[in-house]
Write a protein that holds these residues in place. Sequence first.
Motif, PDB file in Angstrom:
ATOM      1  N   LYS A 106       0.838  -1.211   0.000  1.00 55.84           N
ATOM      2  CA  LYS A 106       0.000   0.000   0.000  1.00 55.84           C
ATOM      3  C   LYS A 106       0.866   1.252   0.000  1.00 55.84           C
ATOM      4  CE  LYS A 106      -4.205  -1.803   2.140  1.00 55.84           C
ATOM      5  NZ  LYS A 106      -5.086  -1.728   3.308  1.00 55.84           N
ATOM      6  N   HIS A 107       1.919   1.259   0.822  1.00 54.80           N
ATOM      7  CA  HIS A 107       2.814   2.419   0.853  1.00 54.80           C
ATOM      8  C   HIS A 107       3.500   2.605  -0.499  1.00 54.80           C
ATOM      9  CE1 HIS A 107       2.371   3.362   5.060  1.00 54.80           C
ATOM     10  NE2 HIS A 107       2.623   2.107   5.413  1.00 54.80           N
ATOM     11  N   GLU A 108       3.936   1.515  -1.090  1.00 51.78           N
ATOM     12  CA  GLU A 108       4.584   1.592  -2.399  1.00 51.78           C
ATOM     13  C   GLU A 108       3.599   2.098  -3.456  1.00 51.78           C
ATOM     14  OE1 GLU A 108       6.938  -1.376  -5.457  1.00 51.78           O
ATOM     15  OE2 GLU A 108       6.679  -1.965  -3.365  1.00 51.78           O
ATOM     16  N   LEU A 109       2.348   1.658  -3.358  1.00 50.31           N
ATOM     17  CA  LEU A 109       1.329   2.123  -4.291  1.00 50.31           C
ATOM     18  C   LEU A 109       1.107   3.627  -4.154  1.00 50.31           C
ATOM     19  CD1 LEU A 109      -0.868   1.418  -6.392  1.00 50.31           C
ATOM     20  CD2 LEU A 109      -2.415   1.015  -4.471  1.00 50.31           C
ATOM     21  N   VAL A 110       1.089   4.118  -2.912  1.00 48.94           N
ATOM     22  CA  VAL A 110       0.919   5.560  -2.694  1.00 48.94           C
ATOM     23  C   VAL A 110       2.092   6.328  -3.309  1.00 48.94           C
ATOM     24  CG1 VAL A 110       0.907   7.339  -0.893  1.00 48.94           C
ATOM     25  CG2 VAL A 110      -0.538   5.323  -0.654  1.00 48.94           C
ATOM     26  N   LYS A 111       3.321   5.816  -3.114  1.00 53.16           N
ATOM     27  CA  LYS A 111       4.498   6.475  -3.693  1.00 53.16           C
ATOM     28  C   LYS A 111       4.410   6.494  -5.215  1.00 53.16           C
ATOM     29  CE  LYS A 111       7.764   5.353  -0.018  1.00 53.16           C
ATOM     30  NZ  LYS A 111       8.955   4.552   0.345  1.00 53.16           N
ATOM     31  N   ILE A 112       4.031   5.370  -5.785  1.00 50.71           N
ATOM     32  CA  ILE A 112       3.955   5.277  -7.246  1.00 50.71           C
ATOM     33  C   ILE A 112       2.886   6.216  -7.780  1.00 50.71           C
ATOM     34  CG2 ILE A 112       3.295   3.734  -9.125  1.00 50.71           C
ATOM     35  CD1 ILE A 112       4.751   1.494  -7.600  1.00 50.71           C
ATOM     36  N   ARG A 113       1.752   6.298  -7.078  1.00 44.35           N
ATOM     37  CA  ARG A 113       0.687   7.223  -7.516  1.00 44.35           C
ATOM     38  C   ARG A 113       1.165   8.657  -7.474  1.00 44.35           C
ATOM     39  NH1 ARG A 113      -4.850   4.766  -4.890  1.00 44.35           N
ATOM     40  NH2 ARG A 113      -5.144   3.165  -6.459  1.00 44.35           N
ATOM     41  N   SER A 114       1.893   9.029  -6.405  1.00 46.55           N
ATOM     42  CA  SER A 114       2.382  10.407  -6.321  1.00 46.55           C
ATOM     43  C   SER A 114       3.381  10.678  -7.449  1.00 46.55           C
ATOM     44  CB  SER A 114       3.015  10.674  -4.955  1.00 46.55           C
ATOM     45  OG  SER A 114       4.193   9.910  -4.794  1.00 46.55           O
TER      46      SER A 114
END
Length: 187
Positions: A106-114
Amino acid sequence: MSTYYGRSSKDLQPRSSRKTLSESPPSSPSPTAKTFRHDRVTRTLDSSSDKVLGRSSSYTRRETRLTARNRQENEDHDLGGKDYRKMYEEALQENGQLKVRLQDSKHELVKIRSQLDKVTQRQDRMSERSSSHEAEKREKLSLEKKVSDMEEDLKVLTDLRSENQRLKDENGALIRVISKLSNQTPQ
């Protein structure tokens, strides 16, 4: 396999820890043992008649629970010797690890989205710049065309000025000629 009075062998599993009457030592029974056996036989007979009448005593319910528990323990031991507590703990540990991995994902997904948002904004700015560059190019071309038109107009204007100056000079010469001619005429 031993059976209790009034019960079938299906209802009860044999208990290896409990001795049957035939396995007990050949000593003379004490009066309390005789009473106990007699009570158990009568309770069993009474419970059979109670079952027929639709009632059951607490003794038979307790016996049923105990046999069910023994049956469950035997089934647990007969299922390949699997240790369910160990399996449960392993499953809990695996679930914990999966939860940690899920949080990391989830954290990696948030980083990728940003990062994706940043790239999208850059592309929007670039497209705006390219569209503004295209507009600037069109404006530059139109200005260059105006400049070339003005240069041509300037050439025409200089030609007109030079022609105007020539005409002025001719006009002055004609005026002088006319004035000489008019001065020469007899009066």
